[in-house]
Design an enzyme around this catalytic site. Structure first.
Site, PDB file in Angstrom:
ATOM      1  N   GLN A 132      -3.754  -0.763   9.420  1.00 36.79           N
ATOM      2  CA  GLN A 132      -4.154  -2.100   9.319  1.00 36.79           C
ATOM      3  C   GLN A 132      -4.655  -3.162  10.014  1.00 36.79           C
ATOM      4  OE1 GLN A 132      -3.724  -3.172   6.133  1.00 36.79           O
ATOM      5  NE2 GLN A 132      -3.286  -5.360   6.419  1.00 36.79           N
ATOM      6  N   LYS A 142       1.086  -1.640   0.102  1.00 35.88           N
ATOM      7  CA  LYS A 142       0.005   0.374  -0.030  1.00 35.88           C
ATOM      8  C   LYS A 142       1.071   1.160  -0.033  1.00 35.88           C
ATOM      9  CE  LYS A 142      -4.053  -2.330   1.956  1.00 35.88           C
ATOM     10  NZ  LYS A 142      -4.820  -2.442   3.597  1.00 35.88           N
ATOM     11  N   ASP A 181     -10.428   3.410   4.965  1.00 40.53           N
ATOM     12  CA  ASP A 181     -10.589   2.140   5.134  1.00 40.53           C
ATOM     13  C   ASP A 181     -12.346   2.398   4.617  1.00 40.53           C
ATOM     14  OD1 ASP A 181      -8.740   0.549   4.541  1.00 40.53           O
ATOM     15  OD2 ASP A 181      -7.800   1.010   6.538  1.00 40.53           O
TER      16      ASP A 181
HETATM   17  N1  GUN Z   1      -7.408  -5.824   6.785  1.00 37.07           N
HETATM   18  C1  GUN Z   1      -7.003  -6.905   5.744  1.00 37.07           C
HETATM   19  N2  GUN Z   1      -7.813  -5.904   4.559  1.00 37.07           N
HETATM   20  C2  GUN Z   1      -7.852  -4.936   5.616  1.00 37.07           C
HETATM   21  C3  GUN Z   1      -7.993  -3.403   5.001  1.00 37.07           C
HETATM   22  O1  GUN Z   1      -8.645  -3.459   3.707  1.00 37.07           O
HETATM   23  N3  GUN Z   1      -7.996  -1.793   5.148  1.00 37.07           N
HETATM   24  C4  GUN Z   1      -6.834  -2.432   6.523  1.00 37.07           C
HETATM   25  N4  GUN Z   1      -6.968  -1.189   7.290  1.00 37.07           N
HETATM   26  N5  GUN Z   1      -6.744  -3.623   7.430  1.00 37.07           N
HETATM   27  C5  GUN Z   1      -7.194  -4.914   6.482  1.00 37.07           C
END
Ligand code: GUN
Length: 297
Positions: A97, A53, A120
């Site tokens: 995350q 990311k 998110d």
């Molecule tokens: N963990 C698994 N998928 C995601 C996501 O799309 N965003 C975040 N912040 N954590 C995750």
């Protein structure tokens, strides 16, 4: 005839090229979108995802600010960091995350993020705005990516029966809400299946569009798919493969080789939904920057 392959990798590349141009134009106006990524602990999969990311953000010309906190970090440490990021004018998007270590209450953390910076789409305010059909909400990246993939592949969910397998807050629930929206890529008739659904196959065989997000390989086999249906596989599962140099391979939740013999269209794993999630994160960050930047925050 085997199914058409919907390449998330190719669609994500197109979207990222569009975003590169948009970010370059914004930079000319003096607005550089900023994304903060936060990782707590050393979980290898989370570290890999966050790494992808932050690299993608930097490649797009987005200012990328990464913080890793130790596995032992307290809830207050993380809430303090979020407070700083909320008021940092160079940061327009904040991504923490998930999952978080046990000592940290995930719901408190999500609630602490400024909803305007919640790229998110997990803050309850944004979840509520999505549920009530607000067209301007920052929607969760993976389900948004699925809608974008369908639309850009010429598959219109309107009036179709979409079956979502999985009811997580990250994918299944927001996926169902996006498919229900009165908006392009929405207007579907939606069913949500989960671990307690009786006779899953009977339901999935009625799907025009089948979206699987359960995190278990071979959840969907060819006998569970209506001929000609579109199958979107959100799963990413590691399975042992001694023949592979890494000793494992990554597969989805559907039995790809079997299902592609009956489906009309299918997404591969890897190279399907995964790259779309990242493209949507960048898109949400640019969107957040446009709104916050124009509001002078
Ligand atoms: N963990 C698994 N998928 C995601 C996501 O799309 N965003 C975040 N912040 N954590 C995750």
């Amino acid at each position: 005839m085997p199914a058409r392959i919907i390449s998330g990798k190719d669609i994500a590349r197109t979207i990222r090229n569009e975003l590169n141009a948009q970010v370059a134009a914004l930079a000319e106006e003096g607005l550089v979108p900023g994304l903060a990524t936060v990782l707590v602990g050393e979980d290898p999969a989370s570290r890999l995802y966050v790494g992808m990311k932050k690299r993608a953000a930097a490649e797009a010309g987005i200012h990328s600010h990464h913080v890793t906190l130790p596995d032992s970090a307290s809830e207050d440490d993380l809430l303090g960091l979020i407070g700083e990021l909320n008021t940092n004018p160079a940061i327009h998007g904040i991504l923490v995350q998930l999952p978080l270590p046990r000592q940290i209450d995930e719901s408190k953390v999500l609630l602490a993020i400024d909803p305007a910076k919640d790229v998110d789409g997990f803050h309850p305010v944004n979840v509520g705005r999505l549920a009530t059909g607000d067209p301007d909400v920052l929607a969760p990246c993976t389900p948004r990516g699925v809608i974008e993939m369908l639309v850009r592949s010429g598959i219109d969910p309107s009036g179709k029966h979409a079956v979502v397998v999985g009811r997580s807050n990250i994918v299944g629930k927001p996926m169902a809400l996006l498919l229900l929206r009165r908006a392009p890529g929405g207007n579907a008739t939606v069913s949500v299946a989960h671990s307690r659904t009786a006779d899953l196959g009977a339901l999935t065989r009625t799907a025009d569009i089948l979206i699987v997000a359960v995190g278990w390989p071979n959840t969907i086999t060819r006998d569970m798919v209506r001929p000609g249906a579109t199958v979107i596989d959100v799963g990413t599962n590691r399975v042992d493969d001694p023949g592979h140099p890494r000793g494992y391979r990554v597969v989805g939740d559907a039995d790809f080789d079997g299902v592609r013999e009956v489906a009309g269209a299918i997404t591969p794993v890897p190279g399907g939904v995964g790259p779309m999630t990242i493209a949507m994160l960048l898109s949400n960050t640019v969107e957040a920057a446009l709104r916050l930047g124009r509001a002078g925050r």
